[in-house]
Design a protein around this motif. Structure first.
Motif, PDB file in Angstrom:
ATOM      1  N   LEU A 113     -18.118 -63.870  47.463  1.00 52.34           N
ATOM      2  CA  LEU A 113     -17.366 -63.085  48.446  1.00 52.34           C
ATOM      3  C   LEU A 113     -16.083 -63.806  48.867  1.00 52.34           C
ATOM      4  O   LEU A 113     -15.026 -63.173  49.015  1.00 52.34           O
ATOM      5  N   ARG A 114     -16.156 -65.124  49.055  1.00 49.51           N
ATOM      6  CA  ARG A 114     -14.961 -65.893  49.415  1.00 49.51           C
ATOM      7  C   ARG A 114     -13.914 -65.805  48.319  1.00 49.51           C
ATOM      8  O   ARG A 114     -12.726 -65.625  48.565  1.00 49.51           O
ATOM      9  N   GLU A 117     -12.247 -62.416  48.286  1.00 50.18           N
ATOM     10  CA  GLU A 117     -11.312 -62.302  49.405  1.00 50.18           C
ATOM     11  C   GLU A 117     -10.025 -63.076  49.103  1.00 50.18           C
ATOM     12  O   GLU A 117      -8.917 -62.593  49.369  1.00 50.18           O
ATOM     13  N   GLU A 118     -10.158 -64.252  48.520  1.00 47.49           N
ATOM     14  CA  GLU A 118      -8.990 -65.067  48.170  1.00 47.49           C
ATOM     15  C   GLU A 118      -8.139 -64.351  47.124  1.00 47.49           C
ATOM     16  O   GLU A 118      -6.909 -64.330  47.223  1.00 47.49           O
ATOM     17  N   ARG A 121      -6.083 -61.700  48.835  1.00 46.30           N
ATOM     18  CA  ARG A 121      -4.957 -62.251  49.593  1.00 46.30           C
ATOM     19  C   ARG A 121      -3.833 -62.670  48.663  1.00 46.30           C
ATOM     20  O   ARG A 121      -2.668 -62.482  48.946  1.00 46.30           O
TER      21      ARG A 121
END
Length: 130
Positions: A113-114, A117-118, A121
């Motif tokens: 998930l991280r 998300e990165e 971005r």
């Protein structure tokens, strides 16, 4: 004292004269006879243990009741029968995870998930186009 009270003909003791009564009730406190039905203090003209209000036929024996409330609304219709239960889930054929495996799986999911998300971005970063 009892003999004195009987001789005087009083049904109740008079003024409290001991220290405990004076502390609790205040100096000079007297007991008051009360009605056996409604507990109002008896007046001078009342005879026995019932007040003049309760002696009258049809009189209320306690404090007047509050005015009657309006009739309650009609009850709601009965609820619909419950929906049938879904079919049971198939039996799980996997072995239960040990706590270490469960922790490792949760860590991998958080990392996934991280990373997603990165990536989102970075894709939205205007400096990347230069």
């Amino acid at each position: 004292r009892l003999r004195q009270r009987r001789a005087a003909g009083s049904a109740l003791p008079g003024e409290a004269d001991n220290q405990q009564a004076n502390l609790l009730l205040g100096g000079g406190a007297k007991k008051v006879a009360r009605c056996g039905h409604c507990t109002r203090p008896l007046l001078e003209g009342d005879v026995g243990h019932v007040c003049s209000r309760c002696e009258q036929p049809g009189a209320p024996r306690s404090a007047p009741a509050a005015p009657a409330a309006p009739a309650p609304p009609a009850p709601p219709p009965p609820p619909a029968p419950p929906a049938p239960l879904p079919a049971p889930l198939p039996a799980v054929t996997e072995q239960p995870l040990s706590w270490q495996e469960a922790v490792a799986r949760a860590q991998r999911e958080r990392k996934r998930l991280r990373d997603a998300e990165e990536r989102g971005r970075m894709a939205a970063d205007p400096r990347r186009d230069r």
